[in-house]
Write a protein that holds these residues in place. Structure first.
Motif, mmCIF file in Angstrom:
data_model
loop_
_atom_site.group_PDB
_atom_site.id
_atom_site.type_symbol
_atom_site.label_atom_id
_atom_site.label_comp_id
_atom_site.label_asym_id
_atom_site.label_seq_id
_atom_site.Cartn_x
_atom_site.Cartn_y
_atom_site.Cartn_z
ATOM 1 N N LYS A 253 0.617 -1.112 0.120
ATOM 2 C CA LYS A 253 0.344 0.314 0.021
ATOM 3 C C LYS A 253 1.144 1.004 0.044
ATOM 4 N N SER A 254 -0.320 1.971 0.203
ATOM 5 C CA SER A 254 0.584 3.996 0.198
ATOM 6 C C SER A 254 2.051 3.864 1.199
ATOM 7 N N PHE A 255 3.039 4.795 0.628
ATOM 8 C CA PHE A 255 4.604 4.903 1.448
ATOM 9 C C PHE A 255 3.910 5.469 3.129
ATOM 10 N N ASP A 256 4.356 5.201 4.182
ATOM 11 C CA ASP A 256 3.799 5.896 5.353
ATOM 12 C C ASP A 256 4.313 7.091 5.946
ATOM 13 N N ALA B 10 11.012 5.715 7.865
ATOM 14 C CA ALA B 10 11.319 5.613 6.715
ATOM 15 C C ALA B 10 11.417 6.196 5.651
ATOM 16 N N ILE B 11 11.289 8.091 5.572
ATOM 17 C CA ILE B 11 11.994 9.002 5.059
ATOM 18 C C ILE B 11 13.310 8.599 5.539
ATOM 19 N N VAL B 12 13.638 8.897 6.925
ATOM 20 C CA VAL B 12 15.866 8.347 6.742
ATOM 21 C C VAL B 12 16.431 7.147 5.513
ATOM 22 N N GLU B 13 15.797 6.273 5.308
ATOM 23 C CA GLU B 13 15.999 5.092 4.930
ATOM 24 C C GLU B 13 15.136 5.481 3.220
ATOM 25 N N VAL B 14 14.771 6.431 2.751
ATOM 26 C CA VAL B 14 14.295 6.537 1.838
ATOM 27 C C VAL B 14 16.023 7.214 0.827
ATOM 28 N N LYS C 166 7.399 13.616 -3.590
ATOM 29 C CA LYS C 166 6.332 13.440 -2.777
ATOM 30 C C LYS C 166 6.180 14.275 -0.585
ATOM 31 N N TYR C 167 7.145 13.319 -0.588
ATOM 32 C CA TYR C 167 7.503 14.346 0.819
ATOM 33 C C TYR C 167 7.863 15.950 1.078
ATOM 34 N N GLY D 118 5.427 21.062 2.313
ATOM 35 C CA GLY D 118 4.927 22.428 1.562
ATOM 36 C C GLY D 118 3.155 22.640 2.061
ATOM 37 N N GLY D 119 2.682 21.340 2.481
ATOM 38 C CA GLY D 119 1.335 21.725 3.031
ATOM 39 C C GLY D 119 0.324 21.350 1.976
ATOM 40 N N GLY D 120 0.548 20.471 0.768
ATOM 41 C CA GLY D 120 0.556 19.559 -0.589
ATOM 42 C C GLY D 120 -0.339 18.347 0.619
ATOM 43 N N THR D 121 -1.354 17.516 -0.615
ATOM 44 C CA THR D 121 -1.536 16.709 -0.425
ATOM 45 C C THR D 121 -1.240 15.501 -1.047
ATOM 46 N N ASN D 122 -0.816 13.648 -0.812
ATOM 47 C CA ASN D 122 -0.435 13.292 -2.113
ATOM 48 C C ASN D 122 -1.280 12.371 -2.305
ATOM 49 N N HIS D 123 -0.984 12.443 -4.093
ATOM 50 C CA HIS D 123 -2.940 11.663 -4.754
ATOM 51 C C HIS D 123 -1.827 9.787 -4.354
ATOM 52 N N ARG D 124 -2.143 9.436 -5.260
ATOM 53 C CA ARG D 124 -1.422 7.585 -5.180
ATOM 54 C C ARG D 124 0.281 7.708 -5.510
ATOM 55 N N ILE D 125 0.725 7.036 -4.806
ATOM 56 C CA ILE D 125 2.494 7.348 -4.940
ATOM 57 C C ILE D 125 2.421 6.290 -5.845
ATOM 58 N N GLY D 126 1.978 5.074 -6.814
ATOM 59 C CA GLY D 126 2.744 4.079 -7.249
ATOM 60 C C GLY D 126 1.084 3.389 -8.692
#
Length: 287
Positions: free
Chosen positions: A3-6, A11-15, A151-152, A157-165
């Motif tokens: 499912k979508s990235f959390d 997780a951000i550090v690993e990416v 996407k991060y 910036g205050g936006g919303t992510n659509h699907r990741i992929g």
């Protein structure tokens, strides 16, 4: 099913680590010939300055790049991700091995200038729709290999992510509808995979298609390239049954008028594909 990235801090550090390793391999290759002229034992301190006002983003990528080359380096951030810096403000101070800092400089700044640009542009769009119900949403129009990073930055910036992929949500577009034989048919097929997806969304090009989608039970509808009058009528027809999203031809100048039609989301590919890098520089000082 993935499912979508959390987007958790861990997780951000690993990416960021994975992105930094690839970026350094691309830039450094078998070794930095110019930094090799510097005494390996020499230490240095450096400051990163923002040459223009911006929303800072990308600290994890900067840190991953520098620490990959000098695990003992010390980084002190004066402006955190999501905070705005002023022109000519020092946003980061670093202390470490001179060779490592010189080798890391361009890669670290590349991450910082791109991700801060995405966050800054997103923040401008978010501010423009303040007071309406519309959310600013990104798309899959990202730089290959840097989708999660960008996407991060949109989130920062205050936006919303659509699907990741393609793997985490269903977005039915014109060609899908044509291939399936119609709106009702493709939505019926989508019901079979809905449990595996974060959401099911269908794109429509006119008000008649919108009515068909609503009649078939659509709960998320993408309104493609409609006029302001059409959008207002779409909101009236919808009567709150589905989440309505605008796509196509969105500009900074048209944004407020689009948001005031009453739609729920406005997706903008330019958040991630049409960005002007923020100007940062790194200045070195011998210890």
């Amino acid at each position: 099913m993935k499912k979508s990235f959390d987007f958790s801090a861990e997780a951000i550090v690993e990416v960021a680590k994975a992105d930094a390793i690839l970026a350094l391999a691309e830039d450094v290759g078998a070794g930095d010939l110019t930094a090799g002229l510097i005494d390996p034992a020499r230490s240095a301190r450096a400051q990163v300055l923002a040459r223009e006002s911006a929303v800072i983003c990308g600290s994890a990528w900067v840190e991953a790049t520098i620490l990959q080359l000098d695990p003992q380096a010390r980084l002190t951030w004066h402006v955190r991700d999501g905070e705005r810096c002023a022109a000519n403000q020092v946003v980061l101070e670093i202390q470490g091995r001179a060779q490592a800092l010189l080798t890391a400089e361009r890669t670290a700044l590349n991450f910082l200038q791109l991700l801060s640009a995405v966050a800054s542009k997103t923040a401008g769009y978010v501010a423009a729709v303040q007071g309406t119900r519309a959310q600013i949403v990104d798309t899959r129009k990202t730089l290959p290999g840097l989708r999660l990073a960008q996407k991060y930055a949109v989130r920062t910036g205050g936006g919303t992510n659509h699907r990741i992929g393609l793997y985490d949500a269903v977005l039915i577009k014109e060609n899908h509808i044509a291939a399936a034989g119609g709106i009702a048919q493709v939505l019926a097929r989508a019901a079979a995979v809905a449990a595996q997806a974060d959401f099911v969304q269908i794109e429509v090009e006119d008000l008649a298609e919108l009515q068909q989608a609503l009649n078939a039970g659509a709960r998320m509808v993408l309104l493609d390239n409609m006029t302001l009058d059409q959008l207002r009528e779409a909101v009236r027809i919808n009567e709150g049954r589905a989440s309505l999203e605008i796509s196509g031809g969105v500009t900074q100048e048209s944004l407020r008028s689009l948001a005031e039609t009453g739609v729920d989301r406005i997706s903008i590919g330019g958040l991630t594909k049409d960005v002007k890098a923020i100007d940062f520089s790194m200045r070195f000082h011998e210890l």
